[in-house]
Design a protein around this motif. Structure first.
Motif, mmCIF file in Angstrom:
data_model
loop_
_atom_site.group_PDB
_atom_site.id
_atom_site.type_symbol
_atom_site.label_atom_id
_atom_site.label_comp_id
_atom_site.label_asym_id
_atom_site.label_seq_id
_atom_site.Cartn_x
_atom_site.Cartn_y
_atom_site.Cartn_z
ATOM 1 N N TYR A 127 -0.021 -8.989 -1.464
ATOM 2 C CA TYR A 127 -1.425 -8.554 -1.389
ATOM 3 C C TYR A 127 -1.635 -7.827 -0.059
ATOM 4 O O TYR A 127 -1.116 -8.253 0.970
ATOM 5 N N PRO A 128 -2.339 -6.711 -0.066
ATOM 6 C CA PRO A 128 -2.478 -5.951 1.189
ATOM 7 C C PRO A 128 -3.199 -6.739 2.286
ATOM 8 O O PRO A 128 -4.074 -7.547 1.996
ATOM 9 N N GLU A 163 5.252 -3.094 -0.478
ATOM 10 C CA GLU A 163 4.347 -2.297 -1.309
ATOM 11 C C GLU A 163 5.004 -1.181 -2.111
ATOM 12 O O GLU A 163 4.304 -0.466 -2.815
ATOM 13 N N THR A 164 6.310 -1.058 -2.047
ATOM 14 C CA THR A 164 6.929 -0.091 -2.952
ATOM 15 C C THR A 164 7.540 -0.859 -4.120
ATOM 16 O O THR A 164 7.849 -2.056 -4.000
ATOM 17 N N GLY A 165 7.718 -0.168 -5.232
ATOM 18 C CA GLY A 165 8.339 -0.798 -6.390
ATOM 19 C C GLY A 165 9.690 -1.396 -6.031
ATOM 20 O O GLY A 165 10.038 -2.485 -6.467
ATOM 21 N N VAL A 166 10.442 -0.687 -5.194
ATOM 22 C CA VAL A 166 11.789 -1.155 -4.823
ATOM 23 C C VAL A 166 11.713 -2.471 -4.054
ATOM 24 O O VAL A 166 12.390 -3.449 -4.389
ATOM 25 N N LEU A 168 9.268 -4.610 -3.891
ATOM 26 C CA LEU A 168 8.670 -5.690 -4.686
ATOM 27 C C LEU A 168 9.662 -6.227 -5.720
ATOM 28 O O LEU A 168 9.682 -7.415 -6.011
ATOM 29 N N ASN A 169 10.481 -5.342 -6.279
ATOM 30 C CA ASN A 169 11.493 -5.810 -7.227
ATOM 31 C C ASN A 169 12.537 -6.680 -6.526
ATOM 32 O O ASN A 169 12.988 -7.689 -7.080
ATOM 33 N N LEU B 20 15.874 4.505 -1.454
ATOM 34 C CA LEU B 20 14.528 4.272 -0.921
ATOM 35 C C LEU B 20 13.971 5.532 -0.274
ATOM 36 O O LEU B 20 14.690 6.271 0.398
ATOM 37 N N VAL B 25 4.634 5.220 4.826
ATOM 38 C CA VAL B 25 3.768 4.870 3.701
ATOM 39 C C VAL B 25 2.735 5.964 3.434
ATOM 40 O O VAL B 25 2.463 6.314 2.289
ATOM 41 N N LYS B 28 3.815 8.634 1.056
ATOM 42 C CA LYS B 28 4.130 8.347 -0.341
ATOM 43 C C LYS B 28 3.081 9.032 -1.204
ATOM 44 O O LYS B 28 1.903 9.031 -0.894
ATOM 45 N N LEU B 53 6.530 -3.162 -12.203
ATOM 46 C CA LEU B 53 7.737 -3.283 -11.383
ATOM 47 C C LEU B 53 8.995 -3.057 -12.223
ATOM 48 O O LEU B 53 9.901 -2.335 -11.826
ATOM 49 N N LEU B 56 9.179 0.739 -13.225
ATOM 50 C CA LEU B 56 9.519 1.600 -12.079
ATOM 51 C C LEU B 56 11.008 1.496 -11.780
ATOM 52 O O LEU B 56 11.675 2.487 -11.475
ATOM 53 N N LEU B 61 12.117 5.026 -10.127
ATOM 54 C CA LEU B 61 11.063 5.626 -9.309
ATOM 55 C C LEU B 61 10.962 4.837 -8.004
ATOM 56 O O LEU B 61 10.613 3.656 -8.014
ATOM 57 N N THR B 62 11.291 5.473 -6.905
ATOM 58 C CA THR B 62 11.306 4.745 -5.633
ATOM 59 C C THR B 62 10.134 5.116 -4.727
ATOM 60 O O THR B 62 9.941 4.507 -3.688
ATOM 61 N N VAL B 64 6.845 5.138 -5.449
ATOM 62 C CA VAL B 64 5.531 4.700 -5.927
ATOM 63 C C VAL B 64 5.083 3.454 -5.169
ATOM 64 O O VAL B 64 5.820 2.477 -5.071
ATOM 65 N N LEU B 65 3.872 3.532 -4.626
ATOM 66 C CA LEU B 65 3.297 2.367 -3.956
ATOM 67 C C LEU B 65 2.580 1.515 -4.990
ATOM 68 O O LEU B 65 1.851 2.044 -5.827
ATOM 69 N N ILE B 66 2.783 0.219 -4.902
ATOM 70 C CA ILE B 66 2.063 -0.707 -5.790
ATOM 71 C C ILE B 66 1.196 -1.574 -4.901
ATOM 72 O O ILE B 66 1.707 -2.330 -4.079
ATOM 73 N N THR B 67 -0.108 -1.446 -5.032
ATOM 74 C CA THR B 67 -0.989 -2.288 -4.213
ATOM 75 C C THR B 67 -1.961 -3.046 -5.113
ATOM 76 O O THR B 67 -2.170 -2.671 -6.266
ATOM 77 N N GLN B 68 -2.524 -4.093 -4.548
ATOM 78 C CA GLN B 68 -3.483 -4.898 -5.314
ATOM 79 C C GLN B 68 -4.858 -4.792 -4.672
ATOM 80 O O GLN B 68 -4.971 -4.594 -3.468
#
Lengths: 206, 133
Positions: A127-128, A163-166, A168-169, B20, B25, B28, B53, B56, B61-62, B64-68
């Motif tokens: 979470y940010p 915060e990147t898909g990489v 987080l995976n 990566l 950031v 991106k 996730l 991606l 796809l490297t 892409v930012l994933i935020t909540q």
């Protein structure tokens, strides 16, 4: 209403983040019959009056949702605890922080399933915000070999910003490898209990 | 499954490093914001996050930012997400189940084509009709 206990847990953790906490400690202990979680933070805390109002579904702290009058997280939690014979204990002091302790019987018919612990911890840690978070997870009454600790700052140092898909995976994969031993221990205990009740040859033991 | 150590995790990250995006950031270009308010969580936003996730990763796809974020105000169509991508309007999608999340990655992020039936806010109707072009 939330579908899993993990959904409640994530909701409580987000309350701590949104209370501007700089440090959050989450402890989750599970046995074959009980799920216990404590979320403590050093956020803005609540006065007695605010704490009472947080339990009202038709109250939401202004500033969070300016045009909305509903706040369902805590009321959902209390309703589920009340339906299942569980417990919710909230201690809060304005300017000091808040601690929420949740105990739910996992074998009660109205208790939702535990849910996706790995996804919950991944979402909570990513979470940010610039808060610290330590998650302690274990099976109850174990020798400790199954338990693990996730430290957000340590994970950020290892993976970079979460915060990147990489990243987080990778985080998800790491948590899954930690969680596997807890699940293995819990599954073996549940199997032992079923065998003791139904006998080894009963198909329900599986 | 053996417990992974932080050293092993660091080694895995280094292995992935060549894929990566090393830019900051702020550089991106694509971002997926997932609504994780009480309403989103109750509607399965955590499963939606997991699906993003997975897809991606599958699409390699490297960048892409994933935020909540909290509630986006569209509780009736949760889970909701916002997608920000270059050469495309910012879009808020609703009813984003895991399957829809995977479609959004393939269509919106890879093929630059909006998933019209799940748009609930932001682009004007004529833009939606043209598939976001």
């Amino acid at each position: 209403m939330h579908r899993t206990i993990c959904d409640f847990l994530l909701d409580i953790i987000q309350n701590s983040i949104e209370a501007d906490a700089s440090g959050i400690v989450v402890e989750v202990i599970q046995s074959e019959s009980l799920f216990e979680a404590t979320v403590g933070d050093d956020g803005c805390g609540m006065s007695e009056e605010e704490l009472k109002r947080a339990q009202d579904p038709f109250y939401s702290k202004q500033g969070k949702h300016d045009h909305r009058k509903a706040g369902l997280g805590i009321p959902f939690l209390m309703q589920t605890a009340s339906m299942t014979g569980g417990q919710v204990d909230i201690q809060s002091q304005q300017g000091i922080g808040t601690s929420v302790r949740l105990v739910l019987p996992v074998d009660h018919i109205d208790t939702p399933p535990v849910g996706d612990m790995v996804g919950t911890f991944t979402a909570a840690l990513s979470y940010p915000g610039s808060f610290g978070m330590v998650i302690k997870r274990s099976a109850a009454a174990s020798a400790g070999e199954d338990s693990y600790v996730l430290d957000r700052i340590q994970l950020q140092e290892t993976l970079g910003e979460l915060e990147t898909g990489v990243s987080l995976n990778l985080l998800r994969r790491y948590i899954a490898s930690q969680e596997a031993s807890v699940q293995e221990l819990l599954n073996s205990r549940v199997k032992s209990v079923k065998e003791a009740v139904h006998g080894k040859d009963d198909p329900r033991r599986a | 499954m053996a417990k992974m150590t932080l050293e092993e995790l660091r080694a895995l990250r280094d292995e992935k490093k060549k894929d990566l995006n090393k830019r900051d950031v702020a550089d991106k270009t694509k971002q997926v914001v997932i609504g994780m308010g009480t309403c989103g969580i109750a509607a399965g936003a955590k499963d939606t996050l997991n699906a993003f996730l997975q897809e991606l990763d599958a699409q390699h796809l490297t960048d892409v930012l994933i935020t909540q974020t909290g509630c986006m105000g569209l509780c009736y169509v949760e889970p909701t997400i916002e997608v920000i991508a270059p050469e495309m309007p910012n879009v808020i999608y609703g009813k984003v189940t895991p399957d829809v999340a995977k479609t959004i990655v393939r269509d919106h992020l890879v093929n630059k084509k909006m998933v019209s039936e799940h748009i609930f806010d932001r682009p004007a109707a004529d833009i939606i009709d043209r598939g976001g072009k």
